[in-house]
Design a protein around this motif. Sequence first.
Motif, mmCIF file in Angstrom:
data_model
loop_
_atom_site.group_PDB
_atom_site.id
_atom_site.type_symbol
_atom_site.label_atom_id
_atom_site.label_comp_id
_atom_site.label_asym_id
_atom_site.label_seq_id
_atom_site.Cartn_x
_atom_site.Cartn_y
_atom_site.Cartn_z
ATOM 1 N N ALA A 267 -8.600 -23.303 1.155
ATOM 2 C CA ALA A 267 -8.832 -23.693 2.542
ATOM 3 C C ALA A 267 -8.280 -25.073 2.866
ATOM 4 O O ALA A 267 -8.120 -25.421 4.042
ATOM 5 N N ASP A 268 -7.958 -25.857 1.842
ATOM 6 C CA ASP A 268 -7.423 -27.197 2.067
ATOM 7 C C ASP A 268 -5.912 -27.199 2.258
ATOM 8 O O ASP A 268 -5.314 -28.275 2.444
ATOM 9 N N TYR A 269 -5.307 -26.020 2.225
ATOM 10 C CA TYR A 269 -3.845 -25.920 2.302
ATOM 11 C C TYR A 269 -3.449 -24.858 3.325
ATOM 12 O O TYR A 269 -4.193 -23.909 3.578
ATOM 13 N N ASP A 270 -2.253 -25.005 3.859
ATOM 14 C CA ASP A 270 -1.717 -23.989 4.766
ATOM 15 C C ASP A 270 -1.169 -22.796 4.004
ATOM 16 O O ASP A 270 -1.148 -21.681 4.533
ATOM 17 N N ALA A 271 -0.716 -23.034 2.776
ATOM 18 C CA ALA A 271 -0.151 -21.955 1.966
ATOM 19 C C ALA A 271 -0.455 -22.198 0.500
ATOM 20 O O ALA A 271 -0.517 -23.339 0.041
ATOM 21 N N VAL A 272 -0.652 -21.101 -0.223
ATOM 22 C CA VAL A 272 -0.797 -21.146 -1.671
ATOM 23 C C VAL A 272 0.336 -20.295 -2.245
ATOM 24 O O VAL A 272 0.472 -19.121 -1.904
ATOM 25 N N VAL A 273 1.153 -20.893 -3.100
ATOM 26 C CA VAL A 273 2.343 -20.241 -3.634
ATOM 27 C C VAL A 273 2.173 -20.006 -5.129
ATOM 28 O O VAL A 273 1.796 -20.919 -5.872
ATOM 29 N N PHE A 274 2.471 -18.781 -5.554
ATOM 30 C CA PHE A 274 2.373 -18.396 -6.957
ATOM 31 C C PHE A 274 3.778 -18.043 -7.460
ATOM 32 O O PHE A 274 4.220 -16.907 -7.326
ATOM 33 N N PRO A 275 4.512 -19.002 -8.031
ATOM 34 C CA PRO A 275 5.824 -18.687 -8.591
ATOM 35 C C PRO A 275 5.687 -17.739 -9.779
ATOM 36 O O PRO A 275 4.669 -17.729 -10.467
ATOM 37 N N GLY A 276 6.746 -16.962 -10.026
ATOM 38 C CA GLY A 276 6.691 -15.978 -11.098
ATOM 39 C C GLY A 276 7.204 -16.503 -12.422
ATOM 40 O O GLY A 276 7.274 -17.702 -12.672
ATOM 41 N N GLY A 277 7.585 -15.562 -13.259
ATOM 42 C CA GLY A 277 7.950 -15.831 -14.632
ATOM 43 C C GLY A 277 7.045 -15.017 -15.542
ATOM 44 O O GLY A 277 5.872 -14.802 -15.218
ATOM 45 N N HIS A 278 7.593 -14.546 -16.656
ATOM 46 C CA HIS A 278 6.782 -13.738 -17.567
ATOM 47 C C HIS A 278 5.522 -14.470 -18.014
ATOM 48 O O HIS A 278 4.490 -13.851 -18.274
ATOM 49 N N GLY A 279 5.600 -15.802 -18.085
ATOM 50 C CA GLY A 279 4.453 -16.573 -18.555
ATOM 51 C C GLY A 279 3.188 -16.358 -17.753
ATOM 52 O O GLY A 279 2.079 -16.497 -18.282
ATOM 53 N N THR A 280 3.341 -16.007 -16.474
ATOM 54 C CA THR A 280 2.147 -15.796 -15.639
ATOM 55 C C THR A 280 1.264 -14.674 -16.181
ATOM 56 O O THR A 280 0.068 -14.649 -15.906
ATOM 57 N N GLU A 281 1.846 -13.755 -16.936
ATOM 58 C CA GLU A 281 1.053 -12.637 -17.452
ATOM 59 C C GLU A 281 0.009 -13.106 -18.459
ATOM 60 O O GLU A 281 -1.001 -12.442 -18.675
ATOM 61 N N TRP A 282 0.269 -14.266 -19.080
ATOM 62 C CA TRP A 282 -0.657 -14.768 -20.095
ATOM 63 C C TRP A 282 -1.667 -15.775 -19.544
ATOM 64 O O TRP A 282 -2.653 -16.061 -20.200
ATOM 65 N N ASP A 283 -1.415 -16.341 -18.353
ATOM 66 C CA ASP A 283 -2.399 -17.311 -17.870
ATOM 67 C C ASP A 283 -2.752 -17.137 -16.395
ATOM 68 O O ASP A 283 -3.854 -16.666 -16.084
ATOM 69 N N VAL A 284 -1.869 -17.446 -15.479
ATOM 70 C CA VAL A 284 -2.209 -17.468 -14.061
ATOM 71 C C VAL A 284 -2.793 -16.147 -13.577
ATOM 72 O O VAL A 284 -3.830 -16.109 -12.895
ATOM 73 N N ASN A 285 -2.162 -15.051 -13.915
ATOM 74 C CA ASN A 285 -2.558 -13.760 -13.351
ATOM 75 C C ASN A 285 -3.976 -13.350 -13.718
ATOM 76 O O ASN A 285 -4.613 -12.598 -12.989
ATOM 77 N N GLN A 286 -4.455 -13.826 -14.859
ATOM 78 C CA GLN A 286 -5.790 -13.427 -15.297
ATOM 79 C C GLN A 286 -6.802 -14.577 -15.224
ATOM 80 O O GLN A 286 -7.920 -14.443 -15.705
ATOM 81 N N ASP A 287 -6.404 -15.664 -14.593
ATOM 82 C CA ASP A 287 -7.287 -16.822 -14.486
ATOM 83 C C ASP A 287 -8.240 -16.657 -13.300
ATOM 84 O O ASP A 287 -7.814 -16.404 -12.174
ATOM 85 N N VAL A 288 -9.519 -16.830 -13.546
ATOM 86 C CA VAL A 288 -10.527 -16.583 -12.517
ATOM 87 C C VAL A 288 -10.353 -17.517 -11.319
ATOM 88 O O VAL A 288 -10.572 -17.114 -10.168
ATOM 89 N N ASP A 289 -9.962 -18.762 -11.569
ATOM 90 C CA ASP A 289 -9.806 -19.696 -10.456
ATOM 91 C C ASP A 289 -8.509 -19.457 -9.699
ATOM 92 O O ASP A 289 -8.464 -19.652 -8.477
ATOM 93 N N ALA A 290 -7.470 -19.038 -10.388
ATOM 94 C CA ALA A 290 -6.248 -18.661 -9.688
ATOM 95 C C ALA A 290 -6.510 -17.460 -8.787
ATOM 96 O O ALA A 290 -6.028 -17.402 -7.645
ATOM 97 N N ARG A 291 -7.282 -16.505 -9.287
ATOM 98 C CA ARG A 291 -7.629 -15.334 -8.466
ATOM 99 C C ARG A 291 -8.468 -15.755 -7.262
ATOM 100 O O ARG A 291 -8.310 -15.210 -6.159
ATOM 101 N N ARG A 292 -9.361 -16.708 -7.469
ATOM 102 C CA ARG A 292 -10.170 -17.223 -6.353
ATOM 103 C C ARG A 292 -9.265 -17.818 -5.274
ATOM 104 O O ARG A 292 -9.470 -17.562 -4.075
ATOM 105 N N LEU A 293 -8.276 -18.593 -5.692
ATOM 106 C CA LEU A 293 -7.365 -19.207 -4.728
ATOM 107 C C LEU A 293 -6.581 -18.153 -3.949
ATOM 108 O O LEU A 293 -6.408 -18.269 -2.731
#
Length: 245
Positions: free
Chosen positions: A84-110
């Motif tokens: 809510a503090d931002y106009d946009a939330v951007v999630f750049p890709g890369g295979h690495g996201t499969e091991w951290d960002v994609n399954q992170d509870v706070d990233a999912r919250r965002l």
Amino acid sequence: MPSALFVVSEEGYWGEECVEPLTTLDSEGFEITVATPSGSPPVLDERSADPENVGEETAEWVRDVHENDERLNNPVSVTEVEAADYDAVVFPGGHGTEWDVNQDVDARRLLRNAVEGDSEKALVVCHAAGILAFTRDSEARSASERASGERSDPRASDNDFLVAGRDVTGFPNEWEEGIVDDHDRMPDGRKLPYWVEDEVKAAGGNWDAELDADTSVTVDGDLLTARGPGSSSAAAQTLLDELDA
């Protein structure tokens, strides 16, 4: 001043998919914040800065921004920020996201709060689209947690996902086949934990990577998705258009 939050992988982000939107929004006057799962600097997938893979100009540009942009070098943790503090939330890709960002509870919250919020937008690029396979909508999540008294399994229901019924694009199986071996191992030897297209479809997303098109960017409400590196520029411009920036 408009603002954007970038949620970037510590396991290997694809350079162009981060640098293109970041520099585009920066040039339009956006205040940029970078967050990673633990707050450590994001890690660049070296293949995305290899001149043989991406060309000399892109390789040099990506590496320069990765090494010298202080926002990438001094990120905050995803636990410290709110969509809510931002106009946009951007999630750049890369295979690495499969091991951290994609399954992170706070990233999912965002992601969830950006898509369900009143004015925010979320842009999810390439392999980061895998986060859609693990993000439940707030109503389903709240009901499940009230019933169980604890945090719920993000894959507990086939009908509770944020992506269910939404039109999306992302890194397609057809492209993944050209990267992993017969045992789903990456060139660096790591086994790919899942294929993004399969998981997003299983979560109810209407998947179309538009393989016959040069670029693929899909808008469904406040959720924007982009297919891969070649769609990064179109994705950044689409985000600006959606924000009326």
